[in-house]
Design an enzyme around this catalytic site. Structure first.
Site, mmCIF file in Angstrom:
data_model
loop_
_atom_site.group_PDB
_atom_site.id
_atom_site.type_symbol
_atom_site.label_atom_id
_atom_site.label_comp_id
_atom_site.label_asym_id
_atom_site.label_seq_id
_atom_site.Cartn_x
_atom_site.Cartn_y
_atom_site.Cartn_z
ATOM 1 N N HIS A 49 0.854 -1.191 0.000
ATOM 2 C CA HIS A 49 0.000 0.000 0.000
ATOM 3 C C HIS A 49 0.892 1.243 0.000
ATOM 4 O O HIS A 49 1.743 1.408 0.873
ATOM 5 C CB HIS A 49 -0.883 -0.036 1.252
ATOM 6 N N ASP A 51 0.917 5.263 0.116
ATOM 7 C CA ASP A 51 0.107 6.423 0.477
ATOM 8 C C ASP A 51 0.670 7.686 -0.145
ATOM 9 O O ASP A 51 1.778 8.112 0.189
ATOM 10 C CB ASP A 51 0.072 6.582 2.000
ATOM 11 N N MET A 53 0.164 11.640 -0.590
ATOM 12 C CA MET A 53 -0.522 12.793 0.015
ATOM 13 C C MET A 53 -0.012 14.074 -0.627
ATOM 14 O O MET A 53 1.196 14.238 -0.808
ATOM 15 C CB MET A 53 -0.253 12.825 1.518
ATOM 16 N N MET A 84 -4.383 10.337 -1.914
ATOM 17 C CA MET A 84 -5.060 11.341 -1.086
ATOM 18 C C MET A 84 -4.731 12.690 -1.699
ATOM 19 O O MET A 84 -3.867 13.441 -1.230
ATOM 20 C CB MET A 84 -4.574 11.210 0.360
ATOM 21 N N MET A 152 -12.040 4.228 4.872
ATOM 22 C CA MET A 152 -11.021 4.734 5.800
ATOM 23 C C MET A 152 -11.513 4.547 7.240
ATOM 24 O O MET A 152 -12.626 4.967 7.576
ATOM 25 C CB MET A 152 -10.756 6.217 5.550
ATOM 26 N N ASP A 190 -8.410 0.766 6.126
ATOM 27 C CA ASP A 190 -7.111 1.440 6.224
ATOM 28 C C ASP A 190 -7.164 2.422 7.388
ATOM 29 O O ASP A 190 -7.973 3.357 7.385
ATOM 30 C CB ASP A 190 -6.862 2.167 4.896
HETATM 31 C C1 DX5 Z 1 -3.532 7.211 6.494
HETATM 32 C C2 DX5 Z 1 -3.043 6.262 5.422
HETATM 33 C C3 DX5 Z 1 -2.829 4.893 5.908
HETATM 34 C C4 DX5 Z 1 -1.775 4.771 6.970
HETATM 35 C C5 DX5 Z 1 -2.275 3.826 7.966
HETATM 36 O O1 DX5 Z 1 -3.880 8.410 5.926
HETATM 37 O O2 DX5 Z 1 -3.963 6.199 4.357
HETATM 38 O O3 DX5 Z 1 -2.572 3.980 4.849
HETATM 39 O O4 DX5 Z 1 -0.550 4.308 6.508
HETATM 40 O O5 DX5 Z 1 -1.395 3.806 9.024
HETATM 41 P P1 DX5 Z 1 -1.703 3.024 10.370
HETATM 42 O O6 DX5 Z 1 -1.819 1.569 9.999
HETATM 43 O O7 DX5 Z 1 -0.549 3.333 11.224
HETATM 44 O O8 DX5 Z 1 -3.006 3.569 10.884
HETATM 45 ZN ZN ZN Z 2 -3.734 4.524 2.854
#
Ligand code: DX5
Ligand code: ZN
Length: 233
Positions: A49, A51, A53, A84, A152, A190
């Site tokens: 995965h 992420d 941002m 995101m 989420m 997630d």
């Molecule tokens: C949060 C991300 C997640 C994040 C989750 O905005 O989308 O993918 O990595 O992290 P944990 O597992 O630490 O909550």
């Molecule tokens: Zn994520």
């Protein structure tokens, strides 16, 4: 040679929709040693995965296509890219070229039908994410057009937050709709996922489990991934 598939060609196999998948999130990995960190979980991960941002949709900045392309040279894992971003449409082809296998955009930004279409044209697996306070109804019209719905279980932006159990009702709603329509899609959770919360999300109907801090803050990340898998199986 970078292991990148030209747009429109079949990508790394996502596996059968609906089967159990553990997806370590590199957000909590050591960015200075990303390839090694991915190597530590590779044997215990189904997907990776990633992420992304943009500092706008969420108040944080992470990584983009160049890092995806670099990682692609180090692992054949399926890349599940969670965008995101306010304007993912401007970057989808860059992610596809970089070796992303699936991209997930947020329903809150709008323009969903066009974004899903764009992902298909690029040969990407298409995912749709919704924040904890976005109702099921926001994704309901698109269930026939997506490969994955991401619920989420924290507000996006940061790793290490606490799992929001109130999202489980929505996971149940998605599961019900998927089963009622015999739809071939994955339901991903997630945020705050570990060996305690994963079974609760599984019971509600999730089948893809993203975990960042639970895996990468463990001294032996693969062991943490296996613990989550065992907690569900
Ligand atoms: C949060 C991300 C997640 C994040 C989750 O905005 O989308 O993918 O990595 O992290 P944990 O597992 O630490 O909550
Ligand atoms: Zn994520």
């Amino acid at each position: 040679m970078p292991d990148t598939a030209p747009a429109g060609t079949p990508r790394r196999d996502a596996g059968r929709p609906g089967t159990l998948r553990i997806a370590p999130s590199v957000l909590s990995a050591d960015f200075g040693a990303l390839a090694e960190q991915v190597g530590e979980v590779a044997a215990s991960a189904d997907w990776l995965h990633v992420d992304v941002m943009d500092g706008h949709f969420v108040p944080n900045l992470t990584i983009g296509p160049p890092v995806v392309a670099s990682l692609r040279r180090h692992t054949p894992l399926f890349f599940d890219c969670h965008l995101m971003m306010t304007n993912p449409g401007d970057y989808l082809s860059d992610f596809a070229d970089a070796g992303a296998d699936g991209c997930t955009v947020h329903v809150e930004i709008g323009g969903t039908a066009a974004l899903l279409d764009q992902m298909r044209q690029l040969g990407l697996r298409a995912g749709l994410a919704l924040n904890p306070d976005t109702p099921f109804e926001a994704v309901a019209p698109f269930l026939n057009d997506v490969d994955l719905v991401l619920c989420m279980t924290v507000f996006p932006g940061f790793g290490g937050q606490s799992f929001m159990a109130e999202v489980l009702d929505k996971v149940r709603q998605v599961r019900q709709a998927v089963d009622a329509g015999s739809l071939a899609l994955d339901i991903e959770v997630d945020g705050g996922i570990d060996a305690e919360t994963a079974p609760r999300a599984a019971e509600a109907g999730a089948n893809v489990f993203v975990a960042g801090s639970a895996i990468f803050s463990h001294p032996r990340p693969w062991e943490a991934a296996e613990r989550i898998r065992a907690s569900i199986a």
